[in-house]
Design an enzyme around this catalytic site. Structure first.
Site, PDB file in Angstrom:
ATOM      1  CD1 TRP A   1      -0.689  -6.044  -3.907  1.00 27.89           C
ATOM      2  CD2 TRP A   1      -0.401  -6.798  -1.826  1.00 27.89           C
ATOM      3  NE1 TRP A   1      -0.367  -7.381  -3.988  1.00 27.89           N
ATOM      4  CE2 TRP A   1      -0.181  -7.875  -2.729  1.00 27.89           C
ATOM      5  CE3 TRP A   1      -0.269  -7.056  -0.463  1.00 27.89           C
ATOM      6  CZ2 TRP A   1       0.159  -9.159  -2.309  1.00 27.89           C
ATOM      7  CZ3 TRP A   1       0.065  -8.335  -0.035  1.00 27.89           C
ATOM      8  CH2 TRP A   1       0.283  -9.368  -0.961  1.00 27.89           C
TER       9      TRP A   1
ATOM     10  CG  HIS B   1      18.456 -35.896 -10.013  1.00 22.49           C
ATOM     11  ND1 HIS B   1      19.066 -37.031  -9.545  1.00 22.49           N
ATOM     12  CD2 HIS B   1      19.370 -35.266 -10.799  1.00 22.49           C
ATOM     13  CE1 HIS B   1      20.313 -37.078  -9.993  1.00 22.49           C
ATOM     14  NE2 HIS B   1      20.513 -36.015 -10.760  1.00 22.49           N
TER      15      HIS B   1
ATOM     16  CB  CYS C   1      -0.922   0.099   1.211  1.00 23.26           C
ATOM     17  SG  CYS C   1      -1.905  -1.368   1.486  1.00 23.26           S
TER      18      CYS C   1
ATOM     19  CE  LYS D   1       9.168  -1.945 -10.387  1.00 18.44           C
ATOM     20  NZ  LYS D   1       9.640  -3.077 -11.215  1.00 18.44           N
TER      21      LYS D   1
ATOM     22  CE  LYS E   1      10.886 -11.111 -14.639  1.00 22.15           C
ATOM     23  NZ  LYS E   1      11.063  -9.981 -13.758  1.00 22.15           N
TER      24      LYS E   1
ATOM     25  CG  ASN F   1       2.703   0.585   3.780  1.00 24.99           C
ATOM     26  OD1 ASN F   1       2.452  -0.561   3.430  1.00 24.99           O
ATOM     27  ND2 ASN F   1       3.924   1.095   3.749  1.00 24.99           N
ATOM     28  N   GLY F   2       1.082  -1.483   5.983  1.00 24.67           N
ATOM     29  CA  GLY F   2       1.703  -2.403   6.941  1.00 24.67           C
ATOM     30  C   GLY F   2       0.736  -3.509   7.310  1.00 24.67           C
TER      31      GLY F   2
ATOM     32  NE  ARG G   1       4.483   2.099  -0.681  1.00 24.87           N
ATOM     33  CZ  ARG G   1       5.700   2.030  -0.156  1.00 24.87           C
ATOM     34  NH1 ARG G   1       6.719   2.495  -0.846  1.00 24.87           N
ATOM     35  NH2 ARG G   1       5.902   1.530   1.024  1.00 24.87           N
TER      36      ARG G   1
ATOM     37  CD  GLU H   1       6.824 -10.509 -12.385  1.00 19.85           C
ATOM     38  OE1 GLU H   1       8.022 -10.419 -12.643  1.00 19.85           O
ATOM     39  OE2 GLU H   1       6.298  -9.909 -11.437  1.00 19.85           O
TER      40      GLU H   1
ATOM     41  CD  GLU I   1      14.214 -12.094 -13.479  1.00 24.44           C
ATOM     42  OE1 GLU I   1      13.988 -12.628 -12.385  1.00 24.44           O
ATOM     43  OE2 GLU I   1      13.709 -10.998 -13.815  1.00 24.44           O
TER      44      GLU I   1
HETATM   45  C1  AGP Z   1       9.991  -8.841 -10.451  1.00 24.12           C
HETATM   46  O1  AGP Z   1       9.465  -8.912 -11.726  1.00 24.12           O
HETATM   47  C2  AGP Z   1       9.056  -8.927  -9.369  1.00 24.12           C
HETATM   48  N1  AGP Z   1       7.917  -8.126  -9.537  1.00 24.12           N
HETATM   49  C3  AGP Z   1       9.591  -9.095  -7.966  1.00 24.12           C
HETATM   50  O2  AGP Z   1      10.085 -10.396  -7.893  1.00 24.12           O
HETATM   51  C4  AGP Z   1      10.658  -8.130  -7.415  1.00 24.12           C
HETATM   52  O3  AGP Z   1      11.865  -8.329  -8.063  1.00 24.12           O
HETATM   53  C5  AGP Z   1      10.811  -8.352  -5.897  1.00 24.12           C
HETATM   54  O4  AGP Z   1       9.606  -8.039  -5.276  1.00 24.12           O
HETATM   55  C6  AGP Z   1      11.939  -7.563  -5.289  1.00 24.12           C
HETATM   56  O5  AGP Z   1      11.754  -6.199  -5.458  1.00 24.12           O
HETATM   57  P1  AGP Z   1      12.945  -5.185  -5.196  1.00 24.12           P
HETATM   58  O6  AGP Z   1      13.993  -5.473  -6.210  1.00 24.12           O
HETATM   59  O7  AGP Z   1      12.325  -3.841  -5.368  1.00 24.12           O
HETATM   60  O8  AGP Z   1      13.433  -5.433  -3.812  1.00 24.12           O
END
Ligand code: AGP
Length: 610
Positions: free
Chosen positions: A74, A506, A2, A605, A487, A100-101, A27, A490, A483
């Site tokens: 959020w 395995h 948030c 984000k 992508k 927020n929290g 956020r 998400e 990675e």
């Molecule tokens: C990346 O595409 C993600 N949305 C997420 O994994 C992100 O990298 C993670 O939350 C860490 O964020 P930061 O780099 O701002 O700490």
């Protein structure tokens, strides 16, 4: 997570608040709301959905406010509904609060309040804070807030307004970030989860922590500790060269940011490769050469994408600097009991610099006596303020929730830092210059991938119908394929597992069948033959194969159904072109499937709660 924002001053508070909230939308974007005072009464507008729809609702309702607090959510406790949207109120609706929290003991507190016949209107943990302050209020808002805070377990940054206190916001914070700023002329004040959402005129900033409470009026801020004793806070000058983010003609921020990488890589290197001395230099760097030479272990911390960059970093430190290194997901690291000695350097990696777990793990390592190097994109972030020294990515604002350009820059900065240590430990001028030449090729190789993006679009069209993918690679390609799989997950909502290719036998090979495509990242010279054999095993079981392969790997032609050729590279630098190809693949699949690419469902984000 948030974002909270508040404004007191002469400008239109609704306009400023909506503008601020838009800056904080990274956020969370499950719901948004705003409240303020007008003609002596609390007025508000809130609803589920993004800030753009709140804006329309405010217009249609003709809301007017004298000053305002706002929120972008959020969802943690309670569904993303209108009812659960912030602000929340006390029973009499005489105060409004944004938060927020997470309040961990909210259910006990709610039961206690309910036993006193307090009525709740939401499922949120936040509402208990508003109701408690309402219960304690006897005409002094600061006093009611101060009495409430010790009852709360968990993390919070809150902003509160009360109908009896016109022109005043009371704010408080524990663990969750909260910045308060004012202009040089002392005419206006802002409360925000992130100082980067301040107005260009708000150049004086202070940060609340540890149950500190602020009384915020236009251009005037008083800070108190948890016992309401007035305290002096350090005022920092905020340097802002803020430019409104723009898609610059691209359809999404994500594709714009993928394309930016040929230049953001150059920015990460800019001024850091000293050809004359064959040394690497970082601006405002606070670690001495002696200290860096004495390091025996490096512990890299991060979450999500940043942890993948950290994993690649461990290989740089082992291969280039000959220092032991391990990566730890910060949400686990913060609860470990690690053997960290003073010869362990901790590197906290974060695009935003606000990820709660990364910050908590970093603080724990600091408490245990380790030095902290931050690798971060956002200047003025919590991480960059608390680390002993920070190397910035200089990648510019990353607007898309899905991280792309930050990842490649994190990897570049980690490579620079690993080589810096290698140089201090005696790597020769000649070797350093060879690496400099490889660094300078990265941007061009990314460009080569970008120029073939239409081919990836065609390939992605073919694969967009599948709901499960298996990504694999070896050595540097393991974190790279993890990675790339992240992508896809998400932004396309497609199941994509990333694995070291050697692990296939395995267990996961049991999954392999004709409707389970395998995406192989092959660009690791040392293990090329091995991954080719793994792909033969996959082919024998009928799975479609897409290979991201280095030019010249002829043996792959007979095996893979589709091949995307990547420019040749030394193994440590192969992740750059490979990940850009993986990002484009994920983007085009998400586009084909009609997903909300820049703001995928359920994500934010910046993950500011654990
Ligand atoms: C990346 O595409 C993600 N949305 C997420 O994994 C992100 O990298 C993670 O939350 C860490 O964020 P930061 O780099 O701002 O700490």
């Amino acid at each position: 997570m948030c974002g909270i924002f508040g404004y007191v001053g002469k400008k239109d508070p609704i306009k400023i608040c909506i503008g601020g909230l838009k800056q904080l939308e990274y956020r969370g974007y499950d719901s948004a709301g705003i409240a303020g005072l007008y003609e002596g009464q609390i007025k508000s507008c809130k609803e589920a959905g993004k800030i753009a729809s709140l804006e329309k609702k405010i217009l249609s309702e003709g809301l007017k406010l004298d000053f305002a607090i706002g929120h972008t959510r959020w969802a943690t406790h309670g569904k993303p509904t209108d009812q659960n949207a912030h602000p929340h109120f006390d029973e009499k609706s005489s105060l409004a609060l944004v938060h927020n929290g997470i309040i961990e003991n909210f259910s006990q507190l709610r039961d206690q309040l309910k036993s006193k016949n307090v009525r709740f209107t939401s499922e949120t943990d936040t509402e208990v804070i508003a109701q408690l302050i309402g219960q304690f209020y006897r005409g002094d808002l600061l006093d009611a807030v101060q009495k409430t805070l010790p009852l709360l377990q968990g993390s919070f940054a809150i902003a509160i307004i009360h109908s009896n206190h016109p022109g005043q916001i009371v704010a408080a914070a524990r663990e969750s970030p909260l910045s308060i700023g004012y202009d040089d002329q002392h005419t206006e004040s802002i409360v925000s989860s992130d100082p980067n959402a301040f107005l260009p005129s708000t150049s004086n900033v202070m940060f609340l922590r540890g149950d500190e409470i602020a009384q915020v009026e236009a251009g005037k801020i008083s800070i108190f500790n948890s016992t309401l004793k007035p305290i002096e806070k350090k005022i920092e000058k905020l340097e802002s060269n803020y430019q409104a983010p723009s898609k610059e003609g691209f359809e999404h921020f994500l594709i714009k940011e993928i394309y930016e990488q040929s230049s953001t890589i150059q920015k990460a290197l800019l001024g850091r490769l000293n050809d004359e001395s064959a040394c690497i230099e970082f601006e405002n760097f606070h670690f001495s050469d002696e200290y860096l030479k004495s390091i025996r272990n490096i512990w890299l911390l991060g979450c999500g994408t940043s942890s993948h960059a950290g994993w690649i970093g461990t290989m740089f430190f082992e291969d280039l600097s000959r220092v032991n290194a391990s990566v730890e997901i910060a949400s686990e690291a913060r609860y470990r009991n690690p053997l960290l000695a003073s010869d362990t350097l901790v590197i906290a990696i974060s695009q935003s610099g606000e990820t709660a777990d990364t910050i908590a793990a970093m603080r724990e390592a600091k408490r245990r006596g380790c030095s902290i190097l931050g690798i971060c994109n956002v200047v003025n972030s919590t991480l960059s303020r608390e680390a002993d020294s920070t190397i910035f990515l200089k990648a510019g604002p990353e607007m898309s929730v899905c991280s792309t350009k930050a990842f490649s820059s994190q990897v570049a900065v980690l490579a620079l830092f690993a080589l810096h240590i290698a140089r201090l430990k005696g790597l020769s001028d000649g070797e350093m210059r060879k690496y400099f030449a490889h660094f300078r090729k990265i941007s061009g190789s990314i460009q080569q991938v970008l120029e073939k993006s239409s081919l990836l679009q065609t390939i992605a069209k073919k694969y967009a119908k599948y709901n499960d993918f298996f990504f694999m690679g070896r050595r540097y390609m393991v974190p790279t394929c993890l990675e790339a799989a992240l992508k896809l997950k998400e932004i396309s909502y497609v199941n994509a597992n990333g694995y070291p290719a050697g692990e296939l036998k395995h267990g996961p090979i049991a999954l392999i069948c004709p409707n389970f495509p395998v995406v192989a990242f092959c660009s690791n010279d040392q293990t090329l033959d091995k991954i080719v054999s793994n792909l033969m095993e996959v082919k024998a079981r009928g799975a479609p194969i897409l290979a991201f392969a280095p030019e010249g790997l002829h043996s792959i032609i007979e095996i893979a159904d589709d091949i995307f050729w990547l420019p040749e590279s030394i193994d440590p630098f192969a992740p750059f072109a490979s990940i850009v190809a993986g990002q484009l693949f994920a983007y085009y699949i998400a586009k084909d499937r009609g997903c909300d690419i820049d703001q995928p469902r359920n994500l934010a984000k910046s993950v500011t709660v654990e």
